[in-house]
Scaffold this active site. Structure first.
Site, mmCIF file in Angstrom:
data_model
loop_
_atom_site.group_PDB
_atom_site.id
_atom_site.type_symbol
_atom_site.label_atom_id
_atom_site.label_comp_id
_atom_site.label_asym_id
_atom_site.label_seq_id
_atom_site.Cartn_x
_atom_site.Cartn_y
_atom_site.Cartn_z
ATOM 1 N N TYR A 28 0.817 -1.216 0.000
ATOM 2 C CA TYR A 28 0.000 0.000 0.000
ATOM 3 C C TYR A 28 0.851 1.266 0.000
ATOM 4 O O TYR A 28 0.430 2.304 -0.491
ATOM 5 C CB TYR A 28 -0.901 0.039 1.246
ATOM 6 C CG TYR A 28 -2.252 -0.595 1.082
ATOM 7 C CD1 TYR A 28 -2.394 -1.883 0.568
ATOM 8 C CD2 TYR A 28 -3.402 0.079 1.473
ATOM 9 C CE1 TYR A 28 -3.644 -2.474 0.453
ATOM 10 C CE2 TYR A 28 -4.658 -0.503 1.359
ATOM 11 C CZ TYR A 28 -4.775 -1.779 0.843
ATOM 12 O OH TYR A 28 -6.011 -2.349 0.739
ATOM 13 N N ASP A 57 -3.187 -18.045 -0.054
ATOM 14 C CA ASP A 57 -4.235 -18.705 -0.858
ATOM 15 C C ASP A 57 -4.916 -19.795 -0.044
ATOM 16 O O ASP A 57 -6.142 -19.936 -0.053
ATOM 17 C CB ASP A 57 -3.665 -19.232 -2.186
ATOM 18 C CG ASP A 57 -2.395 -20.052 -2.033
ATOM 19 O OD1 ASP A 57 -1.789 -20.047 -0.937
ATOM 20 O OD2 ASP A 57 -1.990 -20.703 -3.019
ATOM 21 N N ASP A 74 -12.258 -8.890 4.695
ATOM 22 C CA ASP A 74 -13.583 -8.859 4.058
ATOM 23 C C ASP A 74 -14.174 -10.269 4.023
ATOM 24 O O ASP A 74 -15.364 -10.470 4.261
ATOM 25 C CB ASP A 74 -13.494 -8.332 2.615
ATOM 26 C CG ASP A 74 -13.751 -6.835 2.526
ATOM 27 O OD1 ASP A 74 -13.489 -6.135 3.520
ATOM 28 O OD2 ASP A 74 -14.217 -6.371 1.464
ATOM 29 N N LYS A 96 3.087 -15.326 1.783
ATOM 30 C CA LYS A 96 3.231 -15.999 0.483
ATOM 31 C C LYS A 96 4.717 -16.295 0.328
ATOM 32 O O LYS A 96 5.381 -15.856 -0.624
ATOM 33 C CB LYS A 96 2.685 -15.093 -0.636
ATOM 34 C CG LYS A 96 2.559 -15.770 -1.990
ATOM 35 C CD LYS A 96 1.434 -16.799 -2.081
ATOM 36 C CE LYS A 96 1.505 -17.538 -3.410
ATOM 37 N NZ LYS A 96 0.560 -18.671 -3.484
ATOM 38 N N ASP A 144 -6.347 -6.848 4.073
ATOM 39 C CA ASP A 144 -7.505 -6.167 3.485
ATOM 40 C C ASP A 144 -8.457 -7.211 2.911
ATOM 41 O O ASP A 144 -9.669 -7.188 3.152
ATOM 42 C CB ASP A 144 -7.016 -5.221 2.373
ATOM 43 C CG ASP A 144 -8.161 -4.517 1.673
ATOM 44 O OD1 ASP A 144 -9.075 -4.042 2.372
ATOM 45 O OD2 ASP A 144 -8.145 -4.449 0.424
#
Ligand code: IPM
Ligand code: MG
Length: 359
Positions: free
Chosen positions: A141, A224, A252, A192, A248
């Protein structure tokens, strides 16, 4: 000594939901003699319309002077065409980085009254109580360099940089380990590391920290797989810690497990425990101004604010209990409506929580 609360309603449904949360805060302020004072400022699209920029100096100054901030939401189609630096989201990101609010706590709790609202089977989600600890001021970000550049072959190329320094990883790691200590002692770090060097380092630092927290059981998971496990068997998790972008996305997803993102509060804290509190959902421009948005995530964010930044545990608990009571009464905004319940507006929901708080 009085404590300053800054209200930043923002855009879309932001003003509607912050209005309800403000009523609740003013009520507990009296009930518990908290000595809170309130101020308001502009951020996001509302600030762009009034001043041309998403985070006016005056807002930033007020934010710095406050003990805690309650934010509604920012953004909407009206400002989507603006260049990146002038978009409403930059107001939010600017507050996060200027106040160094690096620790984002996003609990996902399933209220038993709302079990039917989840898109997953009740047995998969019943009793769900997880906490996502998201790094909020670093990673892709904020990484430099970033932009869109012209290549020699005449094509344009977009680029961002995914970076984390050891100290950034360590400080968010500590928040997560400490949260796990307060909860069920399990921490899953999401990365990751099979592809990205930055997260190889992330994993290394988490392993290092684990030695200092022998009472916490640390595990690692690729992002993942974590996305899959969250819908397969979410109750395996207690605390999850991850970087800005993965957090982020996963937050959600976790929110939806609980039936409605309209129920979930969040806290963003800096090293001094000064914090900005906001619902996990966005500005929902499609339903703005209709009086149907769910104010509970913002009201619960106000409760988190009382607990984490204003040392008012009893008031926080009173709000949380009142929210649970209105759900028991069968009151539901549209997003959590189920047959047999009573459909209420944003304002009616706010008033019901007020009433449940008592005289
Ligand atoms: C969130 C939001 C923000 C983010 C946007 C509005 C910039 O999605 O708080 O999760 O990506 O952090
Ligand atoms: Mg988000």
């Amino acid at each position: 000594m009085s404590k300053k609360v800054l209200l930043l309603p923002g855009d879309g449904i932001g003003p509607e939901i912050v209005t309800e949360a403000e009523k609740i805060l003013r009520k507990v302020n009296e009930q518990f003699s908290l000595g809170l004072t309130f101020d308001q400022a502009l951020v996001g699209g509302a600030a762009i319309d009034a001043t041309g920029i998403p985070l006016p100096e005056e807002t930033l100054e007020k934010a710095k002077q406050s003990d805690a901030i309650l934010l509604g939401a920012v953004g909407g189609p009206k400002w989507d065409k603006l260049e990146m630096a002038r978009r409403p989201e930059k107001g939010l990101l600017g507050l996060r980085s200027n106040l160094q609010l690096f620790a984002n706590l996003r609990p996902a709790i399933l209220y038993p009254q709302l079990a039917a609202a989840s898109s997953l089977k009740p047995e998969v989600v019943s009793g769900l109580d997880i906490l996502i600890v998201r790094e909020l001021t670093g990673g892709i970000y904020f990484g430099q360099p970033r932009g869109v550049r012209d290549l020699e072959n005449g094509e344009r190329q977009g680029f961002n940089t995914y970076v984390y320094s050891e100290s950034e990883i360590r400080r968010i790691g500590r928040v997560a380990f400490e949260a796990a200590q307060q909860r069920n002692g399990k921490l899953c770090s999401v990365d990751k590391a099979n592809v990205l060097e930055v997260t190889v380092l992330w994993r290394e630092i988490m392993d290092e920290l684990a030695k200092e927290y022998p009472d916490v059981e640390l595990s690692h998971m690729y992002v993942d797989n974590a996305a899959m496990q969250l819908v397969r068997a979410p109750k395996q998790f207690d605390v999850l810690v991850t970087g800005n972008m993965f957090g982020d996305i996963l937050s959600d997803e976790a929110a939806m497990l609980t039936g409605s993102i309209g129920m979930l509060p969040s806290a963003s804290l800096n090293a001094e425990k000064q914090g900005m509190y906001e619902p996990c959902h966005g500005s929902a421009p499609d339903i703005a101004g209709q009086g149907i948005a769910n104010p509970l995530a913002t009201i619960l964010s106000a409760a988190m604010m009382l607990r984490y930044s204003l040392q008012a545990d009893a008031a926080a608990l009173a709000i949380e209990t009142a929210v649970s009571q209105v759900l028991d009464q069968g009151l539901r905004t549209a997003d959590i409506y189920a047959e047999g319940c009573e459909r209420v507006t944003t304002q009616q929901m706010g008033e019901a929580v007020l009433a449940a708080l008592g005289a």
